[in-house]
Design a protein around this motif. Sequence first.
Motif, PDB file in Angstrom:
ATOM      1  N   CYS A 148      43.076 -17.500 -19.902  1.00 12.39           N
ATOM      2  CA  CYS A 148      41.887 -18.468 -20.217  1.00 12.39           C
ATOM      3  C   CYS A 148      40.547 -18.011 -19.703  1.00 12.39           C
ATOM      4  O   CYS A 148      40.507 -17.267 -18.817  1.00 12.39           O
ATOM      5  N   LYS A 149      39.379 -18.239 -20.250  1.00 11.30           N
ATOM      6  CA  LYS A 149      38.213 -17.905 -19.829  1.00 11.30           C
ATOM      7  C   LYS A 149      37.200 -19.044 -19.356  1.00 11.30           C
ATOM      8  O   LYS A 149      37.491 -20.207 -20.395  1.00 11.30           O
ATOM      9  N   LYS A 150      36.768 -19.447 -18.215  1.00 10.48           N
ATOM     10  CA  LYS A 150      36.062 -20.464 -17.855  1.00 10.48           C
ATOM     11  C   LYS A 150      34.798 -20.651 -18.515  1.00 10.48           C
ATOM     12  O   LYS A 150      33.749 -19.547 -19.152  1.00 10.48           O
ATOM     13  N   ILE A 151      34.226 -21.826 -19.258  1.00 10.63           N
ATOM     14  CA  ILE A 151      33.403 -22.208 -19.844  1.00 10.63           C
ATOM     15  C   ILE A 151      32.480 -23.558 -19.118  1.00 10.63           C
ATOM     16  O   ILE A 151      33.121 -24.018 -18.307  1.00 10.63           O
ATOM     17  N   GLU A 152      31.493 -23.662 -19.637  1.00 10.47           N
ATOM     18  CA  GLU A 152      30.615 -24.750 -19.006  1.00 10.47           C
ATOM     19  C   GLU A 152      31.369 -26.144 -19.393  1.00 10.47           C
ATOM     20  O   GLU A 152      31.782 -26.491 -20.383  1.00 10.47           O
ATOM     21  N   GLU A 153      31.454 -26.892 -18.414  1.00  7.66           N
ATOM     22  CA  GLU A 153      32.153 -28.311 -18.475  1.00  7.66           C
ATOM     23  C   GLU A 153      31.272 -29.402 -19.100  1.00  7.66           C
ATOM     24  O   GLU A 153      29.983 -29.285 -19.133  1.00  7.66           O
ATOM     25  N   PRO A 154      31.975 -30.270 -19.983  1.00  4.30           N
ATOM     26  CA  PRO A 154      30.937 -31.324 -20.533  1.00  4.30           C
ATOM     27  C   PRO A 154      30.756 -32.279 -19.638  1.00  4.30           C
ATOM     28  O   PRO A 154      31.403 -32.272 -18.516  1.00  4.30           O
ATOM     29  N   ASP A 155      29.793 -33.114 -19.816  1.00  9.85           N
ATOM     30  CA  ASP A 155      29.120 -33.906 -18.638  1.00  9.85           C
ATOM     31  C   ASP A 155      30.469 -34.868 -18.386  1.00  9.85           C
ATOM     32  O   ASP A 155      30.164 -35.288 -17.206  1.00  9.85           O
ATOM     33  N   TRP A 156      30.936 -35.611 -19.072  1.00 13.35           N
ATOM     34  CA  TRP A 156      31.818 -36.651 -18.804  1.00 13.35           C
ATOM     35  C   TRP A 156      32.847 -35.974 -17.986  1.00 13.35           C
ATOM     36  O   TRP A 156      33.524 -36.937 -17.322  1.00 13.35           O
ATOM     37  N   LEU A 157      33.329 -34.792 -18.103  1.00 13.73           N
ATOM     38  CA  LEU A 157      34.374 -34.397 -16.942  1.00 13.73           C
ATOM     39  C   LEU A 157      33.916 -34.239 -15.625  1.00 13.73           C
ATOM     40  O   LEU A 157      34.666 -34.414 -14.628  1.00 13.73           O
ATOM     41  N   GLU A 158      32.560 -33.994 -15.483  1.00  5.82           N
ATOM     42  CA  GLU A 158      32.159 -33.964 -14.106  1.00  5.82           C
ATOM     43  C   GLU A 158      32.475 -34.969 -13.031  1.00  5.82           C
ATOM     44  O   GLU A 158      32.999 -34.986 -12.180  1.00  5.82           O
ATOM     45  N   TYR A 159      32.302 -36.296 -13.652  1.00 11.41           N
ATOM     46  CA  TYR A 159      32.499 -37.434 -12.953  1.00 11.41           C
ATOM     47  C   TYR A 159      33.982 -37.618 -12.578  1.00 11.41           C
ATOM     48  O   TYR A 159      34.385 -37.776 -11.579  1.00 11.41           O
ATOM     49  N   VAL A 160      34.729 -37.309 -13.561  1.00 15.17           N
ATOM     50  CA  VAL A 160      36.180 -37.422 -13.498  1.00 15.17           C
ATOM     51  C   VAL A 160      36.864 -36.352 -12.469  1.00 15.17           C
ATOM     52  O   VAL A 160      37.568 -36.578 -11.398  1.00 15.17           O
ATOM     53  N   LYS A 161      36.285 -35.005 -12.532  1.00  9.72           N
ATOM     54  CA  LYS A 161      36.608 -33.982 -11.840  1.00  9.72           C
ATOM     55  C   LYS A 161      36.211 -34.408 -10.153  1.00  9.72           C
ATOM     56  O   LYS A 161      37.203 -34.271  -9.392  1.00  9.72           O
ATOM     57  N   LYS A 162      35.170 -34.959  -9.882  1.00 10.17           N
ATOM     58  CA  LYS A 162      34.920 -35.274  -8.583  1.00 10.17           C
ATOM     59  C   LYS A 162      35.817 -36.583  -7.980  1.00 10.17           C
ATOM     60  O   LYS A 162      36.075 -36.575  -6.983  1.00 10.17           O
ATOM     61  N   GLU A 163      35.955 -37.352  -8.880  1.00 15.39           N
ATOM     62  CA  GLU A 163      36.773 -38.694  -8.573  1.00 15.39           C
ATOM     63  C   GLU A 163      38.223 -37.990  -7.968  1.00 15.39           C
ATOM     64  O   GLU A 163      38.935 -38.498  -7.110  1.00 15.39           O
ATOM     65  N   LEU A 164      38.705 -36.963  -8.845  1.00 14.87           N
ATOM     66  CA  LEU A 164      40.331 -36.637  -8.589  1.00 14.87           C
ATOM     67  C   LEU A 164      40.087 -35.641  -7.432  1.00 14.87           C
ATOM     68  O   LEU A 164      41.359 -35.506  -6.752  1.00 14.87           O
ATOM     69  N   GLU A 165      39.293 -34.915  -7.424  1.00 13.71           N
ATOM     70  CA  GLU A 165      39.178 -33.743  -6.012  1.00 13.71           C
ATOM     71  C   GLU A 165      39.193 -34.681  -4.840  1.00 13.71           C
ATOM     72  O   GLU A 165      39.861 -34.299  -3.697  1.00 13.71           O
ATOM     73  N   ASN A 166      38.702 -35.946  -4.855  1.00 11.70           N
ATOM     74  CA  ASN A 166      38.933 -36.618  -3.548  1.00 11.70           C
ATOM     75  C   ASN A 166      40.558 -37.073  -3.278  1.00 11.70           C
ATOM     76  O   ASN A 166      40.756 -37.112  -2.142  1.00 11.70           O
ATOM     77  N   GLU A 167      41.148 -36.842  -4.269  1.00 12.17           N
ATOM     78  CA  GLU A 167      42.613 -37.156  -4.202  1.00 12.17           C
ATOM     79  C   GLU A 167      43.482 -35.763  -4.061  1.00 12.17           C
ATOM     80  O   GLU A 167      44.463 -35.833  -3.837  1.00 12.17           O
TER      81      GLU A 167
END
Length: 557
Positions: free
Chosen positions: A5-24
């Motif tokens: 895979c190649k990393k690309i810029e994340e959509p805005d909506w994913l940023e919130y989800v990502k932070k929430e899940l990283e806490n877990e």
Amino acid sequence: FYKECKKIEEPDWLEYVKKELENEGIKIYFCKWIVGNNVDAIIIDSKEFTWKKIFEEGKEWINVHYWKYLFWKNFSIDSYRAGYDFEEPFGWGIAVGKFFEKIIKLDKFKNKQIIAHFHEWLSGSGLLYIKLKNLPIKTVFTTHATVVGRTLSSRGENFYKIVEEEIAKNRFFNDNDAYKYFIEAKHLLEKECAKKCDCFTVVSDIVDKECQYVLHKKADIITYNMLDFTKFRDLKKTLVIREKYKEKILDFIKAYFLPYYNLKIKEGIIIFTSGRYEFFNKGIDLFIETLAELNKELKAENFEENVFSFILLATHNKGVKKEVIENILLFKELKDLIFSELSISKEDIALKILHGEKDITNFLSEEALERINYISHILNAKKGKNAPILAFDLLWSEEEDEILNYLKNCGLKNSESDIVKVIYYPSFLSYTDGLLNMDYKEFCIASTFGLFLSRYEPWGYTPFECATLNGITITTNASGFGRKIGESDGIYVIDVLNKRKSEIIEEVKNKAKEIIKMSESERTKIRIKTIEKIQNEFSVEKLIKNYLIAYEIALKK
């Protein structure tokens, strides 16, 4: 997977989800899957989450154990004895479920119809998480084979025959029997997913029967496996490039065998089998016994060519055998030396010959002759010995290897008198494997035909891909693909469920001999016909409709 895979810029909506899940302890990566037509992909890393300690219900738990307890309590899935091979995918599935739980709360997904499609028991905990939390998401569950089927067939049982007989008597698999084989957790999870999903699909008719017997559930629809043929070369280009790939394999074969004895190579007959290292399931014993009978018969007929058979079954190895790599490198150096020294024009060589110069060594420098003599000395020291069967060193003793022992017992030793020569190649084919240095698709294209004698093959991507790339394939009626495609000019389906072993081997040997004795032009005609048939019947364009129907079923449930 992430390497593809190649990393690309994340959509805005994913940023919130990502932070929430990283806490877990759940990490999210957004990228494009390069080898998957550059589709957007969300990769979920659940390792930290799975083994993280939490405090729930007044106790200290490890996350995966807490969820195993909840699944026992809510779904009667007994995973008390399950180990890491269950717990790792189980924890990942819970992380996937939590991902869905987060995204449905976002404005972007409100009032949307969402379908989550899960494959195999390995992802099943994600589906059951959605059901446990009563999330407004429709689910599709696809099984490619059952845990019970894989287990029982690998123990030497004629599983598909048992399935047909038991269903005819209206008898079905008893869940308690899963405990005998220590597979109760995987089986019960798989069965609960089939029962609780909004649409249940399987990949072939034979798996549908298997699921009726094992999971007590008939598929809502069969979503046959398919291929995106835009990824495959144009048929004419494939036939042209075939010779290039074949020449590469034959160069390898020459370097592999010539240090030991001369070879008979006329058309370059290359046959192979491939797949998982499952000796009984994949019919490796049938393949080897067929080679042995073919060897005896062709020797008796004084057949004027060698047949080179490859066993491509990747398993744990320590790398290429020293003896093999030495042969390959010295043979290559020998060729390079001669070609570099004979760089004078063909006209000059012709003139020298006309003037009575007949000894080729007279065209070589003293230094080159010295090196050539040294290489010849090393390689000639091996004359009279049998060529090695095994191309790589295994992690275990060769005396313990089932395939090597079976080859020996069947009299296949790679002696000079053997018409059928065998190369056991226990590594995935790749451009960097250290020997053939080509990928599996190129090998398929270059071979004469593939031979896949599985006794348990719910679909059969190995015969499917071989038929797609090469056009000539022998498979069995114990494969989903074999049953779906049926017998045709280039695809031969052998009955392994209702015949004795001796009858199967005799039939396969006769069919293999028939293909071997065809002219290359005859085989080419068959290839064209078969590849066109496969591309017509198994294209994404044709079979994607089954998936769309499955999603409609789920939405209406």
